[in-house]
Scaffold this motif. Structure first.
Motif, mmCIF file in Angstrom:
data_model
loop_
_atom_site.group_PDB
_atom_site.id
_atom_site.type_symbol
_atom_site.label_atom_id
_atom_site.label_comp_id
_atom_site.label_asym_id
_atom_site.label_seq_id
_atom_site.Cartn_x
_atom_site.Cartn_y
_atom_site.Cartn_z
ATOM 1 N N ALA A 1 0.832 -1.208 0.000
ATOM 2 C CA ALA A 1 0.000 0.000 0.000
ATOM 3 C C ALA A 1 0.864 1.255 0.000
ATOM 4 O O ALA A 1 0.593 2.219 -0.728
ATOM 5 C CB ALA A 1 -0.932 -0.014 1.207
ATOM 6 N N SER A 2 1.921 1.233 0.804
ATOM 7 C CA SER A 2 2.816 2.388 0.874
ATOM 8 C C SER A 2 3.517 2.628 -0.458
ATOM 9 O O SER A 2 3.632 3.768 -0.921
ATOM 10 C CB SER A 2 3.871 2.167 1.976
ATOM 11 N N ALA A 3 3.981 1.542 -1.086
ATOM 12 C CA ALA A 3 4.692 1.667 -2.354
ATOM 13 C C ALA A 3 3.789 2.224 -3.444
ATOM 14 O O ALA A 3 4.213 3.065 -4.253
ATOM 15 C CB ALA A 3 5.254 0.309 -2.778
ATOM 16 N N VAL A 4 2.535 1.769 -3.484
ATOM 17 C CA VAL A 4 1.599 2.253 -4.499
ATOM 18 C C VAL A 4 1.349 3.750 -4.332
ATOM 19 O O VAL A 4 1.380 4.519 -5.308
ATOM 20 C CB VAL A 4 0.267 1.475 -4.427
ATOM 21 N N VAL A 5 1.135 4.179 -3.095
ATOM 22 C CA VAL A 5 0.865 5.600 -2.837
ATOM 23 C C VAL A 5 2.095 6.458 -3.135
ATOM 24 O O VAL A 5 2.023 7.472 -3.845
ATOM 25 C CB VAL A 5 0.399 5.814 -1.388
ATOM 26 N N LEU A 6 3.241 6.058 -2.575
ATOM 27 C CA LEU A 6 4.466 6.849 -2.736
ATOM 28 C C LEU A 6 4.921 6.896 -4.196
ATOM 29 O O LEU A 6 5.265 7.960 -4.717
ATOM 30 C CB LEU A 6 5.576 6.277 -1.858
ATOM 31 N N SER A 7 4.927 5.741 -4.856
ATOM 32 C CA SER A 7 5.348 5.692 -6.256
ATOM 33 C C SER A 7 4.331 6.381 -7.160
ATOM 34 O O SER A 7 4.698 6.993 -8.167
ATOM 35 C CB SER A 7 5.552 4.243 -6.703
ATOM 36 N N GLY A 8 3.054 6.277 -6.786
ATOM 37 C CA GLY A 8 2.013 6.957 -7.555
ATOM 38 C C GLY A 8 2.197 8.466 -7.541
ATOM 39 O O GLY A 8 2.041 9.137 -8.567
ATOM 40 N N TRP A 9 2.551 9.000 -6.378
ATOM 41 C CA TRP A 9 2.764 10.448 -6.282
ATOM 42 C C TRP A 9 4.029 10.860 -7.048
ATOM 43 O O TRP A 9 4.075 11.933 -7.657
ATOM 44 C CB TRP A 9 2.849 10.870 -4.828
ATOM 45 N N PHE A 10 5.040 9.998 -7.026
ATOM 46 C CA PHE A 10 6.253 10.242 -7.820
ATOM 47 C C PHE A 10 5.881 10.317 -9.309
ATOM 48 O O PHE A 10 6.360 11.192 -10.054
ATOM 49 C CB PHE A 10 7.253 9.106 -7.586
ATOM 50 N N LEU A 11 4.998 9.408 -9.730
ATOM 51 C CA LEU A 11 4.555 9.388 -11.128
ATOM 52 C C LEU A 11 3.782 10.653 -11.477
ATOM 53 O O LEU A 11 3.899 11.182 -12.591
ATOM 54 C CB LEU A 11 3.696 8.148 -11.377
ATOM 55 N N VAL A 12 3.005 11.149 -10.544
ATOM 56 C CA VAL A 12 2.287 12.416 -10.765
ATOM 57 C C VAL A 12 3.277 13.540 -11.031
ATOM 58 O O VAL A 12 3.085 14.356 -11.949
ATOM 59 C CB VAL A 12 1.394 12.752 -9.552
ATOM 60 N N TYR A 13 4.342 13.582 -10.251
ATOM 61 C CA TYR A 13 5.383 14.594 -10.482
ATOM 62 C C TYR A 13 5.968 14.461 -11.884
ATOM 63 O O TYR A 13 6.167 15.458 -12.588
ATOM 64 C CB TYR A 13 6.499 14.438 -9.447
#
Length: 313
Positions: A250-262
């Motif tokens: 769950a943490s990886a999906v959220v953190l990596s998802g926000w990185f992808l948004v950037y």
């Protein structure tokens, strides 16, 4: 005031000298290196890391990483003096000279190597030395000025700490430790290219062929996006390999998802300063991702402890 008094007043205090040597070690970079190495140690064992491996492994890896950082600054002093981000480094300001820095780098590097050889194991010592040579030698002296893929190729040295931490405890390299290595290896290009986009003009002025200089800003933004997508996938590997559980997933999906948004915003909706914001987030991202690995690793132990206390109550 006479000249002798003026000279004495200009001499740095002991605290100032210590701070100069501290800054020579790139403490923020070394802190991240040591942290990821420590996470590698904890993930390598089901319960608690042996105290000797934790203390001496962390100390040895930290000292050798600091030595590599000092050598990096010695080699890059001319370029550092012309770049806004690095012009206050102690070699640039003249607070330290090359001789002092070389002696310091050698002493702490040799001490770190000795600690790993004597108190940890030879595999960790030699792998750490190879990483030091890869960063301070191959990357800084050659790759950095030879190819726009410098960060990709040289990233292998910077991605080594989790493997070093793992071997400090187990005395072997495992598939799980390689997965941790891959996370940092794939993270490095979008992390650094985000900075390079913002500072492309400065890199061009000092003749360092970073990707934005040689291939342009737009191409670099595309590469940042490609590597971020790859990083998203690689960040999920610890879950699918069985190294971690749902807390990490769950943490990886959220953190990596926000990185992808950037990365998406940088590519298609850029604005001034976004590259530096992404660079800043990338550091926080890696720390939080490895923290999630650590927390997830001990969730079953904590849950088992709670069950035991409940049963005995």
């Amino acid at each position: 005031m006479d000249s002798a008094s003026q000279t004495a007043s200009q001499r740095p205090t002991l605290a100032q000298r210590c701070n100069d040597y501290y800054e020579l070690c790139k403490p923020r970079v070394v802190l991240l290196i040591v942290f990821t190495a420590m996470v590698g140690m904890f993930l390598a064992v089901p319960t608690m890391v042996p105290i000797s491996a934790l203390v001496f492994g962390t100390l040895g890896i930290g000292l050798m990483s600091a030595s590599a950082a000092a050598v990096n600054q010695m080699i890059d002093v001319q370029a550092d003096s012309r770049m806004r981000r690095t012009r206050k480094r102690p070699l640039v300001t003249g607070h330290l000279d090359t001789r002092e820095s070389a002696i310091f780098a050698f002493v702490i590097g040799a001490l770190g190597m000795a600690i790993l050889l004597v108190f940890v194991n030879a595999l960790t010592a030699w792998l750490t030395l190879f990483a030091l040579i890869g960063y301070a030698g191959i990357y800084t002296m050659y790759l950095k000025r030879a190819t726009p893929q410098n960060i990709v190729i040289g990233g292998a040295a910077g991605a080594a700490p989790p493997i070093l931490g793992w071997t400090a405890v187990t005395n072997e390299v495992s598939l799980d430790s390689i997965i941790l290595f891959l996370i940092i290896f794939i993270w490095t290009p979008p992390h650094f290219w985000a900075l390079a986009i913002d500072r492309a003009k400065e890199y061009a002025e000092v003749d360092i062929p970073m990707l934005p200089v040689t291939h342009g800003i737009e191409h670099t933004k595309t590469q940042v996006l490609v590597y971020t997508v790859l990083m998203f996938g690689v960040s999920l590997l610890p879950y699918f390999s069985g190294l971690s559980g749902l807390v990490y997933l769950a943490s990886a999906v959220v953190l990596s998802g926000w990185f992808l948004v950037y990365a998406i915003r940088l590519k298609w909706w850029p604005k001034a300063g976004l590259g530096m914001k992404m660079f800043g987030y990338s550091i926080v991202y890696l720390m939080l991702l490895f923290t999630a690995l650590l927390v997830d690793h001990y969730v079953p132990l904590i849950a088992a402890g709670i069950d035991t206390l409940t049963a005995s109550a």
